[in-house]
Scaffold this active site. Structure first.
Site, PDB file in Angstrom:
ATOM      1  N   HIS A  35      51.706  20.861  52.428  1.00  0.00           N
ATOM      2  CA  HIS A  35      53.067  20.704  51.919  1.00  0.00           C
ATOM      3  C   HIS A  35      52.963  20.049  50.550  1.00  0.00           C
ATOM      4  CE1 HIS A  35      52.447  16.557  53.100  1.00  0.00           C
ATOM      5  NE2 HIS A  35      52.218  16.934  54.343  1.00  0.00           N
ATOM      6  N   GLY A  37      53.302  17.099  49.538  1.00  0.00           N
ATOM      7  CA  GLY A  37      52.540  15.849  49.497  1.00  0.00           C
ATOM      8  C   GLY A  37      51.077  16.132  49.199  1.00  0.00           C
ATOM      9  N   HIS A  38      50.504  17.089  49.930  1.00  0.00           N
ATOM     10  CA  HIS A  38      49.107  17.462  49.682  1.00  0.00           C
ATOM     11  C   HIS A  38      48.944  18.003  48.257  1.00  0.00           C
ATOM     12  CE1 HIS A  38      49.331  18.291  54.196  1.00  0.00           C
ATOM     13  NE2 HIS A  38      48.339  17.412  54.126  1.00  0.00           N
ATOM     14  N   GLN A 156      44.894   4.307  56.920  1.00  0.00           N
ATOM     15  CA  GLN A 156      43.764   5.226  56.735  1.00  0.00           C
ATOM     16  C   GLN A 156      43.054   4.986  55.398  1.00  0.00           C
ATOM     17  OE1 GLN A 156      43.670   9.530  57.904  1.00  0.00           O
ATOM     18  NE2 GLN A 156      44.243   9.828  55.791  1.00  0.00           N
ATOM     19  N   SER A 188      55.170  15.596  56.056  1.00  0.00           N
ATOM     20  CA  SER A 188      54.055  15.594  56.993  1.00  0.00           C
ATOM     21  C   SER A 188      53.947  16.976  57.619  1.00  0.00           C
ATOM     22  CB  SER A 188      54.298  14.554  58.096  1.00  0.00           C
ATOM     23  OG  SER A 188      53.434  14.790  59.185  1.00  0.00           O
ATOM     24  N   SER A 189      52.734  17.384  57.920  1.00  0.00           N
ATOM     25  CA  SER A 189      52.543  18.682  58.578  1.00  0.00           C
ATOM     26  C   SER A 189      53.243  18.689  59.938  1.00  0.00           C
ATOM     27  CB  SER A 189      51.054  18.954  58.780  1.00  0.00           C
ATOM     28  OG  SER A 189      50.377  18.785  57.558  1.00  0.00           O
ATOM     29  N   ARG A 190      53.375  17.508  60.542  1.00  0.00           N
ATOM     30  CA  ARG A 190      53.993  17.417  61.869  1.00  0.00           C
ATOM     31  C   ARG A 190      55.518  17.578  61.824  1.00  0.00           C
ATOM     32  NH1 ARG A 190      49.637  13.673  62.449  1.00  0.00           N
ATOM     33  NH2 ARG A 190      48.321  14.148  64.257  1.00  0.00           N
TER      34      ARG A 190
HETATM   35  P1  AMP Z   1      46.499  15.265  56.416  1.00  0.00           P
HETATM   36  O1  AMP Z   1      46.376  16.728  56.155  1.00  0.00           O
HETATM   37  O2  AMP Z   1      47.745  14.891  57.114  1.00  0.00           O
HETATM   38  O3  AMP Z   1      45.250  14.688  57.013  1.00  0.00           O
HETATM   39  O4  AMP Z   1      46.646  14.591  54.980  1.00  0.00           O
HETATM   40  C1  AMP Z   1      45.710  14.797  53.959  1.00  0.00           C
HETATM   41  C2  AMP Z   1      45.984  13.829  52.841  1.00  0.00           C
HETATM   42  O5  AMP Z   1      47.293  14.050  52.320  1.00  0.00           O
HETATM   43  C3  AMP Z   1      45.927  12.362  53.300  1.00  0.00           C
HETATM   44  O6  AMP Z   1      45.272  11.587  52.312  1.00  0.00           O
HETATM   45  C4  AMP Z   1      47.384  11.997  53.404  1.00  0.00           C
HETATM   46  O7  AMP Z   1      47.649  10.618  53.224  1.00  0.00           O
HETATM   47  C5  AMP Z   1      47.987  12.818  52.281  1.00  0.00           C
HETATM   48  N1  AMP Z   1      49.413  13.024  52.528  1.00  0.00           N
HETATM   49  C6  AMP Z   1      49.975  13.518  53.667  1.00  0.00           C
HETATM   50  N2  AMP Z   1      51.317  13.505  53.561  1.00  0.00           N
HETATM   51  C7  AMP Z   1      51.606  12.993  52.346  1.00  0.00           C
HETATM   52  C8  AMP Z   1      52.825  12.715  51.642  1.00  0.00           C
HETATM   53  N3  AMP Z   1      54.012  12.953  52.185  1.00  0.00           N
HETATM   54  N4  AMP Z   1      52.739  12.184  50.397  1.00  0.00           N
HETATM   55  C9  AMP Z   1      51.530  11.931  49.842  1.00  0.00           C
HETATM   56  N5  AMP Z   1      50.356  12.169  50.448  1.00  0.00           N
HETATM   57  C10 AMP Z   1      50.388  12.681  51.673  1.00  0.00           C
END
Ligand code: AMP
Length: 286
Positions: A35, A37-38, A156, A188-190
């Site tokens: 998304h 964020g990533h 994390q 969030s992916s969730r």
């Molecule tokens: P994940 O795929 O959920 O393991 O996230 C991968 C990376 O993206 C991690 O460093 C997360 O902290 C970051 N991340 C996930 N959601 C967000 C967000 N809404 N804003 C900024 N970074 C994010």
């Protein structure tokens, strides 16, 4: 064109060759279902490095709940479409046996200095051991100059910084701000698993954190935490697990904000069978 690599040895050789020519390497580890964020992490990495590698790997060792692992969205094709405009160079999409060729128990015992015992660690036993295990393995393969992680997962990135320091790893951790949906819900992916109505109502989480921040100089820690828990519990279907104000370095509970120079409010909330986390920095002084 983004190149997709599945073999660790192939990626490692390519990075070594790149670094030998004096180019820098940035790395964004993800579990996919990308998304905005990533994508901001990837774009920042691209600005600051010559070669950018994004890993997409749903790491089984960090899931304490097998159902959550099974339900985790896997959307590689769409992820590649989203990554295209970021100019990321490589997507590393390994199999579980490629990441853990000697079994997934190896490397799951990194000392995290007790940082993994609070908040998420308390409610998700073994989660951070799995996170540290996979990030260590990925860093060994990718050997990036810079690693990009989101503030969204506050505990994390704090734990990964601890691991990098402790193991004297040659990588700089860059933490990026939380990207939110228009109602304030942290992306969030969730979030995809929430009903449309719950997703709309979930802006309450950020609004609660903002109120905690706005009152953090006039109310006590106990009052702030109780207020946050009550406000979240009052709106169906939200069930807060914790709302805690901690020291941003040690993750231990703060008793007096005035007496600390780095305070952050962290929250975990259940809704529609999905666990949502968020945080807000209340105070940060150098
Ligand atoms: P994940 O795929 O959920 O393991 O996230 C991968 C990376 O993206 C991690 O460093 C997360 O902290 C970051 N991340 C996930 N959601 C967000 C967000 N809404 N804003 C900024 N970074 C994010």
């Amino acid at each position: 064109m983004i190149r997709i690599i599945e073999q660790a040895s192939e990626l490692n050789s390519l990075v070594n060759a790149t670094k030998k020519t004096g180019l820098s390497v940035g790395f964004v580890p993800t579990m996919g279902a990308l998304h905005k964020g990533h994508l901001t992490l990837v774009k920042k990495a691209k600005k600051e490095n010559d070669l950018v590698i994004v890993s997409i790997f749903v790491n089984p060792t960090q899931f304490n709940d097998k159902k959550d692992l099974d339900k985790y969205p896997r959307t590689l094709e769409n992820d590649l479409v989203l990554l295209k405009p970021t100019s990321a160079d490589i997507v590393f999409s390994p199999s579980v046996s490629e990441v853990y060729p000697h079994g997934d128990l190896i490397g799951a015992d990194i000392d995290l200095g007790g940082l993994d015992t609070y908040m998420e660690g308390a409610f998700r036993p073994g989660h951070f051991k799995g996170v540290a295990q996979v990030v260590k393995r990925l860093l060994d393969i990718v050997t990036p100059d810079r690693l990009y992680m989101g503030q969204k997962d506050f505990q994390q990135f704090t734990i990964i910084q601890y691991m990098i320091d402790k193991l004297k790893m040659d990588t700089i951790l860059v933490v990026c701000p939380i990207i939110r949906e228009t109602n304030g819900l942290a992306m969030s992916s969730r979030n995809e698993r929430l009903s449309a109505l719950t997703r709309k109502k979930a802006g309450i989480i950020y609004r609660t954190l903002l109120t905690v921040k706005n009152n953090c100089n006039i109310s006590s820690i106990v009052e702030l935490e109780q207020y946050g828990m009550k406000r979240l519990a009052a709106l169906s279907p939200f069930e807060p697990e914790y709302l805690t104000i901690v020291d941003g370095n040690t993750l231990t509970p703060v008793t007096d904000i005035a007496a600390t120079n780095y305070a952050v409010a962290c929250v975990a909330v259940w809704a529609d069978g999905v666990r949502l986390i968020d945080n807000i920095i209340l105070k940060k002084e150098n």
